[in-house]
Every structure is written in C-alpha cells, then in structure tokens.
Design a protein around this motif. Structure first.
Motif, PDB file in Angstrom:
ATOM      1  N   PHE A 170      65.004  23.493  26.502  1.00 52.32           N
ATOM      2  CA  PHE A 170      66.104  23.437  25.453  1.00 52.32           C
ATOM      3  C   PHE A 170      67.231  24.310  25.902  1.00 52.32           C
ATOM      4  O   PHE A 170      68.404  24.266  25.053  1.00 52.32           O
ATOM      5  CB  PHE A 170      65.678  23.822  24.329  1.00 52.32           C
ATOM      6  CG  PHE A 170      64.547  22.569  23.801  1.00 52.32           C
ATOM      7  CD1 PHE A 170      64.656  21.060  23.980  1.00 52.32           C
ATOM      8  CD2 PHE A 170      63.541  23.174  23.070  1.00 52.32           C
ATOM      9  CE1 PHE A 170      63.758  20.602  23.653  1.00 52.32           C
ATOM     10  CE2 PHE A 170      62.667  22.128  22.576  1.00 52.32           C
ATOM     11  CZ  PHE A 170      62.655  20.721  22.752  1.00 52.32           C
ATOM     12  N   THR A 184      59.896  26.676  26.447  1.00 50.92           N
ATOM     13  CA  THR A 184      60.887  26.111  25.572  1.00 50.92           C
ATOM     14  C   THR A 184      62.254  26.363  26.003  1.00 50.92           C
ATOM     15  O   THR A 184      63.154  25.462  25.799  1.00 50.92           O
ATOM     16  CB  THR A 184      60.458  26.969  24.413  1.00 50.92           C
ATOM     17  OG1 THR A 184      59.208  26.815  23.765  1.00 50.92           O
ATOM     18  CG2 THR A 184      61.637  26.760  23.012  1.00 50.92           C
ATOM     19  N   ALA A 224      66.014  21.302  17.695  1.00 53.65           N
ATOM     20  CA  ALA A 224      65.295  21.001  18.836  1.00 53.65           C
ATOM     21  C   ALA A 224      63.971  21.732  18.567  1.00 53.65           C
ATOM     22  O   ALA A 224      64.019  22.817  18.414  1.00 53.65           O
ATOM     23  CB  ALA A 224      65.947  21.255  20.225  1.00 53.65           C
ATOM     24  N   ILE A 275      64.343  15.673  18.539  1.00 55.00           N
ATOM     25  CA  ILE A 275      64.219  16.370  19.716  1.00 55.00           C
ATOM     26  C   ILE A 275      63.001  17.383  19.830  1.00 55.00           C
ATOM     27  O   ILE A 275      63.056  18.029  18.617  1.00 55.00           O
ATOM     28  CB  ILE A 275      65.413  16.962  20.188  1.00 55.00           C
ATOM     29  CG1 ILE A 275      66.460  16.090  20.263  1.00 55.00           C
ATOM     30  CG2 ILE A 275      65.089  17.649  21.538  1.00 55.00           C
ATOM     31  CD1 ILE A 275      67.969  16.899  20.683  1.00 55.00           C
ATOM     32  N   CYS A 286      60.005  22.932  19.614  1.00 53.71           N
ATOM     33  CA  CYS A 286      58.793  23.149  20.245  1.00 53.71           C
ATOM     34  C   CYS A 286      57.282  23.273  19.298  1.00 53.71           C
ATOM     35  O   CYS A 286      57.282  24.075  18.638  1.00 53.71           O
ATOM     36  CB  CYS A 286      58.919  24.475  21.241  1.00 53.71           C
ATOM     37  SG  CYS A 286      57.143  24.748  21.893  1.00 53.71           S
ATOM     38  N   VAL A 333      67.322  25.789  18.503  1.00 55.70           N
ATOM     39  CA  VAL A 333      66.107  25.696  18.978  1.00 55.70           C
ATOM     40  C   VAL A 333      65.097  26.318  18.219  1.00 55.70           C
ATOM     41  O   VAL A 333      65.194  27.563  17.894  1.00 55.70           O
ATOM     42  CB  VAL A 333      65.967  25.924  20.318  1.00 55.70           C
ATOM     43  CG1 VAL A 333      64.424  25.484  21.012  1.00 55.70           C
ATOM     44  CG2 VAL A 333      66.990  25.175  21.422  1.00 55.70           C
TER      45      VAL A 333
END
Length: 248
Positions: free
Chosen positions: A78, A74, A28, A53, A30, A4
C-alpha cells in the motif's frame, strides 16, 4: 491515495468488523490473522466486493520476525501506514487466580500485552515524523475488565488490559511530538466468539441483566468507536478511552 490501516486479529469478531468499516470509510486495510485463513480471506473478499481495498497477511504478532514481516508486506502493498488497531488478544477458561498455571498467564500476557508493544514499535518506525513518517493513529482494544477486575473469572485477562490502559496513556504523551495519536476502546460484554474461549459461549445471556442497557453489544458498535479514533475526525483526541459497555 487511501490511508492505510493494519488491524491485528481481524479474521473474526471486533477485528473483522473494524476492517470492514474502515474500508468503507476509505482506508486500505491489512487484515492480519494467525490461523483462521478462510475467515480472513472472506473479510478481504467482502471488502473488495464492496469496492474497498484489502489484503490478508498471516502473522503471529507475538513473534518479532512475523510482526516485522506483517508491517513490511503492508507497506509494500500500500505504500505506507497511517493507522494501527491492536485488536488481537485472547481469553482463557474462567477460574480463580490461584488455579491458573504460569503457562496460561504467560500466554495471556504474550498475546494481550507483548504483541501490541511489538506492533507499536514497528508502527512508530513507519509513522513517526522522527523517522520521516507523516504521523498517524494507534488504537488499542482494551476492556472494561481493566476497571472491573473480572473476579472469579479471569483476573489475568483484566490485569493484561490494565497494562494496555497504562501503555495507551504513556505512549500518547511520548508520541504526540512525533505526530502519532494513541487512544483505546474499552468494550464490555460484546457478542463475539471470545466468550467460548472462557468456557461459556452464552455468557452474555447470563450477565446482561448486570448491564444498565440490559443487553450485550455488537462488534459493529465497537468498530464504530475504533474507526472514529483512527480517523482524522478525532484529530485532537489522544490519551483517551471510549467505553462501549452499555453503561458499565
């Protein structure tokens, strides 16, 4: 599970390019933004359309409560955090230092120095092994202005990026034991909207002859360096700087 990443100021320019590339590499992402809602959502939609994602989270990263909400949302979406890219920053109209208002200088330092510190504080409490995290990577977006000084244009901006360089070195040493690597990228003359903020949207055309490679760079070229530093490919790299400045 995907790793992430939070990218601040990711609705346009270097931040958007970084978010898209990171997603293509399996993160993934943000996509943080302050005011450009449509642009941020477009970045998310492009990532998703390519099988990646992503979410978009509106937050002013100069405000503690909004930073905390950004990181909370976030992790909720995730399940963790592995990389932070401190990209959000501002530039203001070109002028000599004695002509700059105190309000302008405060804005520059809030956006370019205070906000990365706030985001790093939040990231440490999630990623650090000291707090039962699994470690991670922080990449700060500095500028070659930190070395060159930007005389007669924006010395205040250059000085703020010098602070980011010092922050990068100090934190890399402080956080190594916590499993967190800290590095920075120093872009040069990159073709993004930030030059319009300085009052000269076509600045690259004026100064490109001063660049050894005789051209401006692209946001994608900077993003490549950022994502490499954020990834496991740079697992033994910390307290380091990548210059993306055409030889300057």
């Amino acid at each position: 599970m995907s790793k992430v990443m939070i990218v601040t100021g990711a609705s346009r320019g270097i931040g958007a390019a970084t978010a898209k590339l990171a997603a293509s590499k399996g993160f993934a992402v943000c996509v943080n933004y302050k005011s450009h809602t449509q642009e941020a959502q477009a970045v998310v939609e492009e990532i998703q359309s390519n099988g990646g994602i992503a979410i978009a989270v509106k937050a002013d990263v100069t405000i503690v409560s909004e930073v905390n909400r950004l990181f909370t949302e976030t992790v909720k979406a995730f399940g963790g955090l592995h990389a932070l890219v401190n990209n959000a920053g501002i530039l203001e109209t070109q002028m000599r230092l004695e002509d700059m208002s105190s309000e302008r200088i405060e804005r520059i330092y809030n956006a370019n120095v205070f906000s990365p510190i706030l985001c790093i504080q939040a990231a440490i409490k999630i990623m650090s092994t000291r707090y039962q995290g699994s470690g991670g990577s922080i990449v700060n977006v500095s500028s070659v202005a930190s070395r060159l000084g930007s005389p007669r244009e924006y010395v205040d901006y250059a000085a703020s990026k010098g602070a980011i360089d010092t922050l990068t070195i100090g934190l890399a040493k402080e956080l190594a034991i916590d499993g967190i690597r800290v590095n920075a990228v120093r872009p040069g003359c990159i073709d993004t909207d930030i030059h319009a903020s300085s009052g000269e949207p076509n600045r690259i055309e004026r100064v490109k002859h001063l660049v050894p490679m005789q051209r401006g760079g692209t946001a994608a070229e900077v993003a490549s360096a950022i994502v490499w530093l954020a990834s496991d490919e740079s697992s033994y790299t910390s307290a380091s700087f990548i210059e993306v400045a055409g030889g300057n």
